[in-house]
Design a protein around this motif. Sequence first.
Motif, PDB file in Angstrom:
ATOM      1  N   HIS A 135       1.790   4.624   4.123  1.00 49.93           N
ATOM      2  CA  HIS A 135       1.975   4.869   5.561  1.00 49.93           C
ATOM      3  C   HIS A 135       2.629   3.700   6.294  1.00 49.93           C
ATOM      4  CE1 HIS A 135      -2.018   2.994   5.062  1.00 49.93           C
ATOM      5  NE2 HIS A 135      -1.654   2.310   6.128  1.00 49.93           N
ATOM      6  N   GLU A 136       3.001   2.633   5.544  1.00 44.30           N
ATOM      7  CA  GLU A 136       3.698   1.497   6.164  1.00 44.30           C
ATOM      8  C   GLU A 136       5.083   1.497   5.552  1.00 44.30           C
ATOM      9  OE1 GLU A 136       1.486  -2.018   5.165  1.00 44.30           O
ATOM     10  OE2 GLU A 136      -0.380  -1.242   5.973  1.00 44.30           O
ATOM     11  N   GLU A 171       4.357  -1.102  10.985  1.00 39.55           N
ATOM     12  CA  GLU A 171       3.078  -0.377  11.156  1.00 39.55           C
ATOM     13  C   GLU A 171       1.890  -1.336  11.260  1.00 39.55           C
ATOM     14  OE1 GLU A 171      -0.483   2.114  10.004  1.00 39.55           O
ATOM     15  OE2 GLU A 171       0.282   0.265   9.158  1.00 39.55           O
ATOM     16  N   CYS A 187      -1.568  -1.118   1.685  1.00 36.37           N
ATOM     17  CA  CYS A 187      -2.572  -1.703   2.553  1.00 36.37           C
ATOM     18  C   CYS A 187      -3.964  -1.479   1.978  1.00 36.37           C
ATOM     19  CB  CYS A 187      -2.398  -1.210   3.987  1.00 36.37           C
ATOM     20  SG  CYS A 187      -3.607  -0.110   4.643  1.00 36.37           S
TER      21      CYS A 187
END
Length: 315
Positions: A34-35, A119, A11
């Motif tokens: 984090h995704e 996410e 991202c």
Amino acid sequence: MRIDVAYTGVCGTDLHIFHGHMDNRVAAPQVIGHEMSGVVAAVGPEVSGWAAGDPVTVMPLDWCGDCPACTTGHSHICHRLSFIGIDAPGSMRQSWVVDARTLVAVPEAVSLRDAALVEPTAVAVHDVRRAEVAAGERVLVVGGGPVGLLIAVVARHAGAEVLVAEVDRGRRELAQRLGLRVVDPVGEDLAAVVESWTEGAGVPVAFEVSGAQAGVESAVAALGVRGRLCLVAIHPTPREVNLHRFFWRELTLVGARLYERPDFERAVALIADGTIPTADLVTRVEPLARAQEAFEALENGAGEMKILIDCGARG
Ligand SMILES: [Zn+2]
Ligand SMILES: [Zn+2]
């Protein structure tokens, strides 16, 4: 809990970390990401409700539980929030150990590739909820990157009519393919387009997802009487805002940061029922060994939207 990671999305925040802009929060060497999606590999002692093989995603938040935000039910914006993947080691790896409370179940019917979009979809769900988008409302989304398009799709699903303002032609074309109305805020007169679209009234809701001063100005100018500006982008410096317009039209400014567990669960449901056009949003998948190339592609590739890193696990 030990997770075999299937996919990790790259991202815009990861790109900032890649450039060293977030060295104050990321202590190198550090695994980021984090995704993600993955499969439970081993269940920790004293953990119940999970079994090896369960497909999962992780809500990457670690909160303290006793600050003013946590004690009033807003643990997602905990004063001491640790964001997993930035402040703590993330998912761009094959095997990852996380706290059981971060896990969110993924139904068997959802592919692990699609589940990596939960996410960012949860971000959009949270934003649309915070802005209280209602059916029939005309909504302007300023910024048509992955989060902007996800907001547009989620708002449309809530019954809104959506206009996306985006400077990049490739991204505008993708938005158009998704059936969204688009405007080029550089080549066209955005204010005039909004004016004619709303018969002079202005929009009731605008999302600022661009992170640019010009985006803030466009969003504020587009709002009608008692309109809501939902601030989604992370603005690195204070911005000028036309407060006279806020006074004159009785506008409201709504901040929207991250997500809460119900947003995550709703995002899973929207991916499961096909509302989220996951296949159109993922423009490239690279193996873990080519993470460097993936970051460079996201930076340079016009029209790239969501790039996934294939971390190896299969359901
Ligand atoms: Zn992100
Ligand atoms: Zn807290």
